[in-house]
Structures are given as structure tokens and as C-alpha cells.
Design a protein around this motif. Structure first.
Motif, PDB file in Angstrom:
ATOM      1  N   GLU A  61     102.790  57.670  95.745  1.00 39.19           N
ATOM      2  CA  GLU A  61     103.729  57.321  95.988  1.00 39.19           C
ATOM      3  C   GLU A  61     102.705  56.258  96.691  1.00 39.19           C
ATOM      4  O   GLU A  61     103.599  55.025  95.815  1.00 39.19           O
ATOM      5  N   VAL A  62     102.090  56.168  97.454  1.00 41.14           N
ATOM      6  CA  VAL A  62     101.343  54.630  97.937  1.00 41.14           C
ATOM      7  C   VAL A  62     101.050  53.617  96.210  1.00 41.14           C
ATOM      8  O   VAL A  62     101.338  52.808  96.139  1.00 41.14           O
ATOM      9  N   ASN A  63     100.510  54.451  95.704  1.00 39.08           N
ATOM     10  CA  ASN A  63      99.603  53.940  94.524  1.00 39.08           C
ATOM     11  C   ASN A  63     101.516  53.563  93.549  1.00 39.08           C
ATOM     12  O   ASN A  63     100.855  52.701  92.638  1.00 39.08           O
ATOM     13  N   ALA A  64     102.165  54.578  93.249  1.00 37.33           N
ATOM     14  CA  ALA A  64     103.372  54.217  92.569  1.00 37.33           C
ATOM     15  C   ALA A  64     104.179  52.646  92.758  1.00 37.33           C
ATOM     16  O   ALA A  64     105.364  52.259  92.292  1.00 37.33           O
ATOM     17  N   ALA A  65     104.564  52.895  94.421  1.00 41.47           N
ATOM     18  CA  ALA A  65     104.943  51.553  94.600  1.00 41.47           C
ATOM     19  C   ALA A  65     104.412  49.863  94.895  1.00 41.47           C
ATOM     20  O   ALA A  65     104.849  49.605  95.013  1.00 41.47           O
ATOM     21  N   LEU A  66     102.574  50.635  95.281  1.00 39.61           N
ATOM     22  CA  LEU A  66     101.722  49.415  95.541  1.00 39.61           C
ATOM     23  C   LEU A  66     100.722  49.263  94.184  1.00 39.61           C
ATOM     24  O   LEU A  66     100.148  50.652  93.729  1.00 39.61           O
ATOM     25  N   SER A  67     100.083  48.461  94.124  1.00 39.20           N
ATOM     26  CA  SER A  67      99.162  47.842  93.264  1.00 39.20           C
ATOM     27  C   SER A  67      98.260  47.618  94.534  1.00 39.20           C
ATOM     28  O   SER A  67      97.418  46.697  94.011  1.00 39.20           O
ATOM     29  N   ILE A  68      97.473  49.081  94.720  1.00 35.91           N
ATOM     30  CA  ILE A  68      96.170  48.286  95.753  1.00 35.91           C
ATOM     31  C   ILE A  68      94.779  49.054  94.441  1.00 35.91           C
ATOM     32  O   ILE A  68      95.022  49.708  93.642  1.00 35.91           O
ATOM     33  N   PRO A  69      93.943  47.617  94.175  1.00 35.26           N
ATOM     34  CA  PRO A  69      93.191  48.225  93.951  1.00 35.26           C
ATOM     35  C   PRO A  69      92.303  49.140  94.090  1.00 35.26           C
ATOM     36  O   PRO A  69      91.660  49.787  95.098  1.00 35.26           O
ATOM     37  N   LEU A  70      91.612  49.651  93.304  1.00 33.34           N
ATOM     38  CA  LEU A  70      90.732  50.988  93.261  1.00 33.34           C
ATOM     39  C   LEU A  70      89.691  50.774  94.790  1.00 33.34           C
ATOM     40  O   LEU A  70      89.189  51.662  94.635  1.00 33.34           O
ATOM     41  N   GLY A  71      88.823  50.159  94.607  1.00 35.14           N
ATOM     42  CA  GLY A  71      87.614  49.435  95.876  1.00 35.14           C
ATOM     43  C   GLY A  71      87.991  50.069  96.610  1.00 35.14           C
ATOM     44  O   GLY A  71      87.638  50.488  97.740  1.00 35.14           O
ATOM     45  N   TRP A  72      89.620  49.489  97.204  1.00 27.94           N
ATOM     46  CA  TRP A  72      90.131  49.579  98.785  1.00 27.94           C
ATOM     47  C   TRP A  72      90.937  51.046  98.616  1.00 27.94           C
ATOM     48  O   TRP A  72      90.706  51.412  99.957  1.00 27.94           O
ATOM     49  N   GLN A  73      91.102  51.306  97.566  1.00 26.32           N
ATOM     50  CA  GLN A  73      91.739  52.965  97.960  1.00 26.32           C
ATOM     51  C   GLN A  73      90.051  53.913  97.955  1.00 26.32           C
ATOM     52  O   GLN A  73      90.648  54.700  98.880  1.00 26.32           O
ATOM     53  N   ALA A  74      89.313  53.176  97.689  1.00 22.29           N
ATOM     54  CA  ALA A  74      88.070  54.727  97.901  1.00 22.29           C
ATOM     55  C   ALA A  74      87.714  54.094  99.141  1.00 22.29           C
ATOM     56  O   ALA A  74      86.532  55.293  99.694  1.00 22.29           O
ATOM     57  N   ALA A  75      87.945  53.011  99.940  1.00 17.62           N
ATOM     58  CA  ALA A  75      87.464  52.766 101.224  1.00 17.62           C
ATOM     59  C   ALA A  75      88.612  53.428 102.454  1.00 17.62           C
ATOM     60  O   ALA A  75      88.376  54.050 103.252  1.00 17.62           O
ATOM     61  N   ILE A  76      89.752  52.791 101.954  1.00 12.78           N
ATOM     62  CA  ILE A  76      90.852  53.858 103.238  1.00 12.78           C
ATOM     63  C   ILE A  76      91.497  54.985 103.094  1.00 12.78           C
ATOM     64  O   ILE A  76      91.388  55.554 104.132  1.00 12.78           O
ATOM     65  N   TRP A  77      91.785  56.358 101.954  1.00 15.92           N
ATOM     66  CA  TRP A  77      91.970  57.402 101.499  1.00 15.92           C
ATOM     67  C   TRP A  77      90.597  57.928 102.233  1.00 15.92           C
ATOM     68  O   TRP A  77      91.052  58.908 103.903  1.00 15.92           O
ATOM     69  N   PRO A  78      88.940  58.437 102.091  1.00 16.49           N
ATOM     70  CA  PRO A  78      88.382  58.682 102.814  1.00 16.49           C
ATOM     71  C   PRO A  78      88.492  58.192 104.458  1.00 16.49           C
ATOM     72  O   PRO A  78      88.639  59.513 104.607  1.00 16.49           O
ATOM     73  N   VAL A  79      88.460  57.424 105.022  1.00 11.97           N
ATOM     74  CA  VAL A  79      88.710  56.941 106.122  1.00 11.97           C
ATOM     75  C   VAL A  79      89.929  57.831 106.490  1.00 11.97           C
ATOM     76  O   VAL A  79      89.434  58.094 107.784  1.00 11.97           O
ATOM     77  N   LEU A  80      91.166  57.425 106.048  1.00  9.21           N
ATOM     78  CA  LEU A  80      92.505  58.030 106.906  1.00  9.21           C
ATOM     79  C   LEU A  80      91.913  59.729 106.513  1.00  9.21           C
ATOM     80  O   LEU A  80      92.656  60.333 107.947  1.00  9.21           O
ATOM     81  N   ALA A  81      91.710  60.388 105.952  1.00  8.84           N
ATOM     82  CA  ALA A  81      91.328  61.335 105.666  1.00  8.84           C
ATOM     83  C   ALA A  81      90.182  61.709 107.176  1.00  8.84           C
ATOM     84  O   ALA A  81      90.585  63.172 107.954  1.00  8.84           O
ATOM     85  N   VAL A  82      89.315  60.603 107.270  1.00  7.86           N
ATOM     86  CA  VAL A  82      88.555  61.439 108.314  1.00  7.86           C
ATOM     87  C   VAL A  82      88.955  61.286 109.908  1.00  7.86           C
ATOM     88  O   VAL A  82      89.630  62.398 110.839  1.00  7.86           O
ATOM     89  N   ILE A  83      89.959  60.428 109.843  1.00 10.79           N
ATOM     90  CA  ILE A  83      90.675  60.230 111.183  1.00 10.79           C
ATOM     91  C   ILE A  83      92.120  61.584 110.882  1.00 10.79           C
ATOM     92  O   ILE A  83      92.371  61.616 112.998  1.00 10.79           O
ATOM     93  N   LEU A  84      92.560  61.309 110.534  1.00 11.72           N
ATOM     94  CA  LEU A  84      93.854  62.499 110.533  1.00 11.72           C
ATOM     95  C   LEU A  84      93.038  63.984 110.726  1.00 11.72           C
ATOM     96  O   LEU A  84      93.209  64.649 111.392  1.00 11.72           O
ATOM     97  N   ALA A  85      91.995  64.499 110.458  1.00 13.54           N
ATOM     98  CA  ALA A  85      90.467  65.837 110.657  1.00 13.54           C
ATOM     99  C   ALA A  85      90.757  65.572 112.381  1.00 13.54           C
ATOM    100  O   ALA A  85      90.645  66.734 112.444  1.00 13.54           O
ATOM    101  N   ALA A  86      90.301  64.270 112.092  1.00 10.29           N
ATOM    102  CA  ALA A  86      89.848  63.733 113.886  1.00 10.29           C
ATOM    103  C   ALA A  86      91.173  64.535 114.701  1.00 10.29           C
ATOM    104  O   ALA A  86      90.849  65.243 115.865  1.00 10.29           O
ATOM    105  N   LEU A  87      91.442  63.980 114.630  1.00 15.49           N
ATOM    106  CA  LEU A  87      93.345  64.099 115.468  1.00 15.49           C
ATOM    107  C   LEU A  87      93.798  65.508 115.347  1.00 15.49           C
ATOM    108  O   LEU A  87      94.539  66.130 116.335  1.00 15.49           O
ATOM    109  N   LEU A  88      94.150  66.290 114.205  1.00 13.77           N
ATOM    110  CA  LEU A  88      94.637  67.706 113.973  1.00 13.77           C
ATOM    111  C   LEU A  88      93.407  68.552 114.422  1.00 13.77           C
ATOM    112  O   LEU A  88      93.927  69.861 114.453  1.00 13.77           O
ATOM    113  N   ILE A  89      91.766  68.325 114.110  1.00 19.88           N
ATOM    114  CA  ILE A  89      91.338  69.787 114.682  1.00 19.88           C
ATOM    115  C   ILE A  89      91.423  70.675 115.829  1.00 19.88           C
ATOM    116  O   ILE A  89      91.837  72.115 115.919  1.00 19.88           O
TER     117      ILE A  89
END
Length: 109
Positions: A61-89
Motif C-alpha cells: 500500500e505504501v509503495n502504491a500510494a507514495l513514491s519512496i526511493p528504494l534506499g529509504w525503503q531498505a532502511a525503513i522496513w527492516p527497522v520497522l520489522a525489528v521494532i514490531l518484533a520486539a513489541l510483539l514477542i
């Protein structure tokens, strides 16, 4: 529900965890032993499954709605995954321990 908040599923008063993922030896209120559980890797598998179901549609959805450069996505999604994993475990591990306790599985005979 109580185990999701880190409370003793037996009495609802005591703490379930002594550390981030280490359960207490026994509940201080009711005496129920929590060190006999065998959750093993199951909470991690559940968190991975949840993260996949949360992050993949969000990424699409974010890629369809916004045009975020690939470099930013490579930084955003792994960080978000780690944060969510730490909150959920911890809540997921509490839920697995409570499920085993209610079914008298793996050491809760």
C-alpha cells in the motif's frame, strides 16, 4: 488476555515475566509455577507470521500510494520489522504460556 499484558493467567495479579522473555519461577500471588513451560520457538514463529501479515500489505500500500526511493525503503522496513518484533514477542510468549497452562500441556500436568 491477562498473559498478553504480562500478568499471571492463573490469578491475574502476579507478574508472568521476571525479565524481558524469562518467566518468573512462580507467581508471587498464587504460587503457580511458570518455569515448567516449554514454549520453545513457537512464539517466534507466531511473531514472524504476524509480521508478514502486517508488513507485506503495508509495504504494498505504501509503495502504491507514495513514491519512496528504494534506499529509504531498505532502511525503513527492516527497522520497522525489528521494532514490531520486539513489541510483539513478549505478549505472544505470554499467550503461548497461558495457552499451554489452560490445556495442561508441556509440564503443566
Amino acid at each position: 488476555m491477562l498473559a498478553l499484558r504480562g500478568r499471571c493467567p492463573s490469578c491475574g495479579e502476579g507478574r508472568l515475566f521476571a525479565g524481558f522473555l524469562r518467566p518468573v519461577h512462580a507467581c508471587a500471588q498464587c504460587g503457580q509455577r511458570w518455569d515448567v513451560h516449554q514454549a520453545d520457538d513457537f512464539p517466534s514463529y507466531i511473531v514472524i507470521l504476524l509480521l508478514g501479515h502486517i508488513l507485506v500489505p503495508l509495504m504494498i500500500e505504501v509503495n502504491a500510494a507514495l513514491s519512496i526511493p528504494l534506499g529509504w525503503q531498505a532502511a525503513i522496513w527492516p527497522v520497522l520489522a525489528v521494532i514490531l518484533a520486539a513489541l510483539l514477542i513478549q505478549p505472544v510468549k505470554g499467550a503461548v504460556i497461558a495457552f499451554q497452562w489452560t490445556r495442561r500441556m508441556h509440564g503443566f500436568a
